[in-house]
Motif scaffolding. Structure first.
Motif, PDB file in Angstrom:
ATOM      1  N   UNK A  38       0.823  -1.205   0.000  1.00 19.55           N
ATOM      2  CA  UNK A  38       0.000   0.000   0.000  1.00 19.55           C
ATOM      3  C   UNK A  38       0.861   1.262   0.000  1.00 19.55           C
ATOM      4  N   UNK A  39       1.987   1.210   0.660  1.00 17.69           N
ATOM      5  CA  UNK A  39       2.871   2.372   0.729  1.00 17.69           C
ATOM      6  C   UNK A  39       3.488   2.697  -0.622  1.00 17.69           C
ATOM      7  N   UNK A  40       3.467   1.753  -1.527  1.00 17.58           N
ATOM      8  CA  UNK A  40       3.990   2.007  -2.877  1.00 17.58           C
ATOM      9  C   UNK A  40       3.013   2.824  -3.718  1.00 17.58           C
ATOM     10  N   UNK A  41       1.742   2.881  -3.285  1.00 20.31           N
ATOM     11  CA  UNK A  41       0.748   3.703  -3.958  1.00 20.31           C
ATOM     12  C   UNK A  41       0.054   3.008  -5.111  1.00 20.31           C
ATOM     13  N   UNK A  42      -0.976   3.678  -5.632  1.00 22.44           N
ATOM     14  CA  UNK A  42      -1.688   3.196  -6.804  1.00 22.44           C
ATOM     15  C   UNK A  42      -2.722   2.125  -6.545  1.00 22.44           C
ATOM     16  N   UNK A  43      -2.988   1.809  -5.278  1.00 23.12           N
ATOM     17  CA  UNK A  43      -3.935   0.735  -4.938  1.00 23.12           C
ATOM     18  C   UNK A  43      -5.299   1.338  -4.638  1.00 23.12           C
TER      19      UNK A  43
END
Length: 365
Positions: free
Chosen positions: A124-129
């Motif tokens: 989730x911390x990587x983004x785009x979800x």
């Protein structure tokens, strides 16, 4: 089947259905666009909302729970969907995402475990979800995942949480409103102890807002249309009336028992099954036990590990000779486990007979 014959069918779905519920299905047909049906629908909503612990509408679909899985995916905003996969049915949920042409990132755990919450956080911390898929009770392994924790984590990162609670709702605590959940689905044939053929889902206002903005929702599982027809106490398409009669009968019994009491009964049956397996393994000096670790065992279904030289299908066959029905392991676990569904309207005393049959006949050399 009479009520006195109830209590020998412990398959982890479909579960055994009481004679009174089956009898209710024999009522005559009615127009599904008339006052009588609308009164039935409104009555069903009262019971279903109590089961889901929500003030939101509970959509009723004439389908298996797979239909509401597809609905959840098709009504989710564009973007990557993360799927927590720890068994055959969570893998199925991920497959539905892919089949709907959506991008899916799969986070896997070994069979018998839950996906690490840290792994979900890292992704989730990587983004785009836009959403996280999670199975509350993985029927193939008997593993329960803390869906409230997953939901809270998803919300911290601006994502929705879509929850498959097929062997959860009705047997494992689910507090839709109090936990701030987005979307929870279940099927009729598990802890609700109804015949197969109905699926139910509750959706939050936030989920429905983004659903209205989503494209490619399809027709049969368009939750926006479900919501519109709900305002008229109707379903979008022709419902399975006989199954709704059964639901009406069963919800009356569930409400009479009370959800807290129903949850407690499921916990008692699970505790007894877990203790029985652990005690039997210790007594025989064999690797017989519960596949799932103690911290994450489902209250509705248990996958029991078998000693070498004993296969799941053989145990199921020998137990069937005593009049009891249980399940073999599922998928990769077919030969090495058996599954007992201790859910629905079963009792602790009825479960004891099943456990005795497994111990005496199923596990004999």
């Amino acid at each position: 089947m009479t009520e006195t014959h109830f209590g020998r069918f412990f398959l982890p779905g479909p579960t055994e259905v009481r004679a009174a519920v089956l009898q209710a299905m024999l009522q005559p047909m009615m127009p599904h666009r008339g006052a009588a049906f609308e009164a039935l629908y409104a009555r069903l909503q009262v019971g279903l909302k109590a089961v889901f612990r929500t003030t939101q509408p509970v959509f009723i679909s004439t389908s298996s729970a797979t239909g509401m899985m597809e609905a959840a995916v098709r009504c989710t905003a564009p973007g990557t969907i993360v799927a927590m996969v720890n068994g055959a049915f969570s893998a199925r949920f991920a497959h539905i995402v892919e089949s709907c042409g959506r991008e899916v990132d799969v986070l896997k755990a070994p069979l018998g475990e839950s996906v690490s919450i840290d792994a979900v956080r890292d992704r989730l911390q990587q983004g785009g979800v836009v959403a996280v898929l999670v199975v509350h009770s993985e029927t193939s392994t008997g593993v329960r995942t803390d869906v409230r924790a997953v939901s809270d984590l998803a919300h911290e990162h601006g994502a929705m949480c879509l929850i498959d609670s097929v062997t959860g709702v009705g047997g494992i605590p689910v507090e839709f409103d109090d936990w701030g959940l987005d979307f929870v689905l279940t099927g009729s044939q598990k802890a609700l102890a109804l015949p197969p053929g109905l699926a139910f889902a509750a959706a939050s206002p936030d989920f429905m807002d983004q659903a209205r903005a989503s494209v490619g929702r399809g027709v049969y599982f368009d939750l926006v249309e479900f919501a519109e027809f709900h305002l008229k106490n109707q379903t979008p398409s022709t419902p399975a009336l006989s199954l709704l009669y059964a639901l009406d009968c069963q919800l009356e019994a569930i409400m009479a028992e009370g959800m807290e009491a129903r949850w407690a009964r499921h916990q008692q049956m699970a505790d007894r099954t877990h203790a029985w397996a652990d005690e039997l393994g210790a007594k025989l000096g064999q690797p017989i036990g519960i596949l799932a670790p103690a911290r994450s065992r489902a209250q509705t279904v248990s996958a029991i590990t078998l000693p070498e030289g004993v296969t799941g299908p053989d145990v199921v066959r020998r137990v069937a000779e005593t009049g009891y029905t249980i399940g073999a392991g599922y998928g990769a676990l077919k030969d090495t486990t058996i599954r007992i569904g201790h859910m629905g309207d079963h009792s602790l005393s009825g479960l004891e007979g099943c456990l005795d049959a497994v111990k005496v006949e199923g596990l004999r050399g």
